[in-house]
Design a protein around this motif. Structure first.
Motif, PDB file in Angstrom:
ATOM      1  N   PRO A   1     -28.173 -18.105  53.628  1.00  0.00           N
ATOM      2  CA  PRO A   1     -27.178 -19.011  54.187  1.00  0.00           C
ATOM      3  C   PRO A   1     -26.175 -19.485  53.135  1.00  0.00           C
ATOM      4  N   ILE A   2     -26.649 -19.721  51.912  1.00  0.00           N
ATOM      5  CA  ILE A   2     -25.727 -20.190  50.867  1.00  0.00           C
ATOM      6  C   ILE A   2     -26.310 -19.847  49.499  1.00  0.00           C
ATOM      7  N   VAL A   3     -25.440 -19.302  48.629  1.00  0.00           N
ATOM      8  CA  VAL A   3     -25.835 -19.065  47.226  1.00  0.00           C
ATOM      9  C   VAL A   3     -24.733 -19.674  46.372  1.00  0.00           C
ATOM     10  N   THR A   4     -25.064 -20.693  45.614  1.00  0.00           N
ATOM     11  CA  THR A   4     -24.031 -21.320  44.779  1.00  0.00           C
ATOM     12  C   THR A   4     -23.861 -20.509  43.493  1.00  0.00           C
ATOM     13  N   VAL A   5     -22.759 -20.772  42.788  1.00  0.00           N
ATOM     14  CA  VAL A   5     -22.503 -20.036  41.550  1.00  0.00           C
ATOM     15  C   VAL A   5     -23.620 -20.296  40.538  1.00  0.00           C
ATOM     16  N   GLN A   6     -24.109 -21.528  40.474  1.00  0.00           N
ATOM     17  CA  GLN A   6     -25.185 -21.846  39.519  1.00  0.00           C
ATOM     18  C   GLN A   6     -26.453 -21.052  39.837  1.00  0.00           C
ATOM     19  N   GLN A   7     -26.767 -21.002  41.140  1.00  0.00           N
ATOM     20  CA  GLN A   7     -27.956 -20.257  41.562  1.00  0.00           C
ATOM     21  C   GLN A   7     -27.809 -18.775  41.225  1.00  0.00           C
ATOM     22  N   HIS A   8     -26.602 -18.258  41.437  1.00  0.00           N
ATOM     23  CA  HIS A   8     -26.353 -16.844  41.178  1.00  0.00           C
ATOM     24  C   HIS A   8     -26.496 -16.526  39.696  1.00  0.00           C
ATOM     25  N   ILE A   9     -25.956 -17.405  38.863  1.00  0.00           N
ATOM     26  CA  ILE A   9     -26.048 -17.194  37.408  1.00  0.00           C
ATOM     27  C   ILE A   9     -27.519 -17.196  36.984  1.00  0.00           C
TER      28      ILE A   9
ATOM     29  N   TYR B   1     -15.917 -13.629  38.487  1.00  0.00           N
ATOM     30  CA  TYR B   1     -16.632 -13.792  37.246  1.00  0.00           C
ATOM     31  C   TYR B   1     -17.472 -12.550  36.919  1.00  0.00           C
ATOM     32  N   THR B   2     -17.554 -12.215  35.640  1.00  0.00           N
ATOM     33  CA  THR B   2     -18.501 -11.181  35.211  1.00  0.00           C
ATOM     34  C   THR B   2     -19.168 -11.618  33.913  1.00  0.00           C
ATOM     35  N   SER B   3     -20.448 -11.266  33.790  1.00  0.00           N
ATOM     36  CA  SER B   3     -21.087 -11.438  32.479  1.00  0.00           C
ATOM     37  C   SER B   3     -21.606 -10.073  32.016  1.00  0.00           C
ATOM     38  N   GLY B   4     -20.959  -9.024  32.527  1.00  0.00           N
ATOM     39  CA  GLY B   4     -21.306  -7.673  32.099  1.00  0.00           C
ATOM     40  C   GLY B   4     -22.239  -6.952  33.051  1.00  0.00           C
ATOM     41  N   ASN B   5     -22.561  -7.604  34.167  1.00  0.00           N
ATOM     42  CA  ASN B   5     -23.414  -6.955  35.172  1.00  0.00           C
ATOM     43  C   ASN B   5     -22.735  -7.015  36.533  1.00  0.00           C
ATOM     44  N   GLY B   6     -21.518  -6.493  36.585  1.00  0.00           N
ATOM     45  CA  GLY B   6     -20.769  -6.484  37.842  1.00  0.00           C
ATOM     46  C   GLY B   6     -19.867  -7.698  37.972  1.00  0.00           C
ATOM     47  N   VAL B   7     -19.040  -7.647  38.989  1.00  0.00           N
ATOM     48  CA  VAL B   7     -18.057  -8.708  39.240  1.00  0.00           C
ATOM     49  C   VAL B   7     -18.453  -9.425  40.530  1.00  0.00           C
ATOM     50  N   HIS B   8     -18.480 -10.742  40.463  1.00  0.00           N
ATOM     51  CA  HIS B   8     -18.932 -11.520  41.611  1.00  0.00           C
ATOM     52  C   HIS B   8     -17.868 -12.556  41.978  1.00  0.00           C
ATOM     53  N   MET B   9     -17.743 -12.801  43.266  1.00  0.00           N
ATOM     54  CA  MET B   9     -16.680 -13.720  43.722  1.00  0.00           C
ATOM     55  C   MET B   9     -17.295 -14.883  44.510  1.00  0.00           C
ATOM     56  N   PHE B  10     -16.796 -16.067  44.218  1.00  0.00           N
ATOM     57  CA  PHE B  10     -17.276 -17.294  44.855  1.00  0.00           C
ATOM     58  C   PHE B  10     -16.080 -18.025  45.441  1.00  0.00           C
ATOM     59  N   THR B  11     -16.311 -18.697  46.554  1.00  0.00           N
ATOM     60  CA  THR B  11     -15.232 -19.480  47.169  1.00  0.00           C
ATOM     61  C   THR B  11     -15.644 -20.944  47.172  1.00  0.00           C
ATOM     62  N   LEU B  12     -14.722 -21.798  46.786  1.00  0.00           N
ATOM     63  CA  LEU B  12     -15.036 -23.235  46.791  1.00  0.00           C
ATOM     64  C   LEU B  12     -15.078 -23.720  48.232  1.00  0.00           C
ATOM     65  N   ASP B  13     -16.231 -24.265  48.621  1.00  0.00           N
ATOM     66  CA  ASP B  13     -16.337 -24.892  49.938  1.00  0.00           C
ATOM     67  C   ASP B  13     -15.993 -26.365  49.743  1.00  0.00           C
ATOM     68  N   PRO B  14     -14.792 -26.778  50.169  1.00  0.00           N
ATOM     69  CA  PRO B  14     -14.378 -28.156  49.868  1.00  0.00           C
ATOM     70  C   PRO B  14     -15.245 -29.190  50.566  1.00  0.00           C
ATOM     71  N   SER B  15     -15.926 -28.786  51.642  1.00  0.00           N
ATOM     72  CA  SER B  15     -16.719 -29.786  52.363  1.00  0.00           C
ATOM     73  C   SER B  15     -17.973 -30.163  51.578  1.00  0.00           C
ATOM     74  N   ILE B  16     -18.448 -29.275  50.689  1.00  0.00           N
ATOM     75  CA  ILE B  16     -19.627 -29.631  49.891  1.00  0.00           C
ATOM     76  C   ILE B  16     -19.328 -29.648  48.388  1.00  0.00           C
ATOM     77  N   GLY B  17     -18.121 -29.222  48.005  1.00  0.00           N
ATOM     78  CA  GLY B  17     -17.723 -29.287  46.590  1.00  0.00           C
ATOM     79  C   GLY B  17     -18.431 -28.262  45.722  1.00  0.00           C
ATOM     80  N   ALA B  18     -18.847 -27.139  46.307  1.00  0.00           N
ATOM     81  CA  ALA B  18     -19.559 -26.128  45.514  1.00  0.00           C
ATOM     82  C   ALA B  18     -18.904 -24.758  45.687  1.00  0.00           C
ATOM     83  N   PHE B  19     -18.940 -23.973  44.602  1.00  0.00           N
ATOM     84  CA  PHE B  19     -18.513 -22.575  44.688  1.00  0.00           C
ATOM     85  C   PHE B  19     -19.669 -21.779  45.306  1.00  0.00           C
TER      86      PHE B  19
END
Ligand code: AHM
Ligand code: MG
Length: 348
Positions: A7-15, A177-195
């Motif tokens: 349902p939701i994966v934040t940028v922090q969780q993904h990292i 964003y990439t850290s050398g293992n592919g490129v990943h895209m996040f969208t800011l959800d303004p209703s919760i303030g998270a990428f």
């Protein structure tokens, strides 16, 4: 492209997930650093979204180290990034388009192993007319934490980047964003303030339908660029007739190229032999993203990521895009140099 069922994966969780996979012994410092970037860019986007309502549009009345007029939002974005990253112990050096020298932060020995180089607000001359702008960043590992000069430590080839990315303040706010293992895209959800994760493992299409260049300067481009543009216009590359798109904001022009394929060029001109874009905080992060997504980037002679910089604000020509267009550029350059394509065959 991969979409997840979660349902939701934040940028922090993904990292964190990426670190568990690729660097299981990570200390957590790197994700703390990245949270500085997400916090700062959320603050910047909040200001950008209110441009026109507050007294934030227009020039700040100052000129930066490049001799360019600083916008108020340039100044704000720079301060926010310097603050949000400066309070993170793992960051030892900060270098910005808006500051002449890299800033060496006072840290205890062994602390502050990362350097972050950034363009706080790319394309900011567009802000008054409501065109998308963005923040570009490149993260390096310090080579020698005992060096007394921050500048010496950020002069690393782009292939040394630990991570790179941008945040685009467009119709929505996205982080790529990439850290050398592919490129990943996040969208800011303004209703919760998270990428929130939108796409992971982005792949640039092998060929696109747009080329992107400031064609007003075309008469001043070297012959290989003029021949190449002519081939694109005439449908001589991959049997495709190209259309042009040029926003004049690198982040936006590259974002379209990443998602739709094609090629972006900022060539050298007769009066600006190194073009306009900066190697450390524009070309390098964009080149790392392009390569990680299956594309390529060159300065017209050399792979961007192989260039060893000699100054923080060094400029470089940039050609970046999909595999087919980049292959055709190399071939065109070879033919011009071999004398197989002559200036006399160039239309006006
Ligand atoms: P900036 O970092 O000062 O905003 O300048 C860089 C921008 C890029 O975003 C864009 O690709 C380029 O300048 C446009 O330049 P031009 O107006 O010469 O086409
Ligand atoms: Mg810029």
């Amino acid at each position: 492209m991969h979409r997840r069922e979660d349902p939701i994966v934040t940028v922090q969780q993904h990292i964190k997930e990426q670190q568990n996979l690729h660097a299981p012994h990570a200390t957590g410092e790197f994700s703390w650093l990245l949270s500085g970037i997400t916090l700062a860019t959320k603050m910047i986007q909040a200001k950008v979204r209110r441009a026109g309502l507050t007294d934030i549009v227009g020039t700040a009345g100052m000129v930066n180290v490049q001799g360019e007029s600083q916008q108020k939002l340039d100044v704000y974005a720079n301060l926010v990034l310097l603050h949000c990253l400066g309070v993170r112990d793992c960051v030892g050096i900060l270098a910005s388009e808006e500051n002449e020298d890299a800033v060496l932060l006072k840290r205890s020995p062994g602390i502050g192993k990362y350097a972050v180089v950034f363009d706080p607000l790319d394309g900011s001359s567009n802000i008054d007319v409501n065109v998308s702008v963005g923040t570009i960043f490149s993260i390096l590992r310090r080579k020698d934490p005992h060096l007394e000069s921050g500048t010496d430590e950020v002069l690393q080839a782009g292939s040394e980047q630990v991570a790179a990315g941008y945040v685009l303040y467009g119709s929505s706010t996205v982080m790529v964003y990439t850290s050398g293992n592919g490129v990943h895209m996040f969208t800011l959800d303004p209703s919760i303030g998270a990428f929130v994760l939108s796409e992971e493992h982005l792949n640039m299409p092998h060929q696109g339908q747009y080329y992107s260049v400031n064609e007003a300067y075309r008469d001043a481009f070297p012959d290989e660029y003029r021949h190449y543009l002519q081939m694109l216009r005439r449908g001589e590359i991959g049997n495709k007739r190209y259309a042009s798109r040029y926003i004049g904001s690198l982040v936006s022009d590259f974002h379209r190229t990443l998602l739709k394929g094609g090629v972006f060029l900022y060539p050298p001109t007769a009066s600006h032999h190194h073009g306009k874009l900066r190697l450390l905080y524009e070309a390098n992060p964009i080149a790392m993203l392009a390569e990680q997504a299956g594309g390529a980037a060159t300065n017209g002679e050399t792979r961007i990521l192989d260039i060893v910089p000699n100054s923080v604000h060094q400029r470089t020509p940039l050609v970046v895009g999909s595999r087919v267009e980049m292959g055709a550029f190399e071939e065109c350059r070879r033919r011009v140099r071999a004398g197989e394509l002559l200036a006399s065959s160039l239309a006006d």
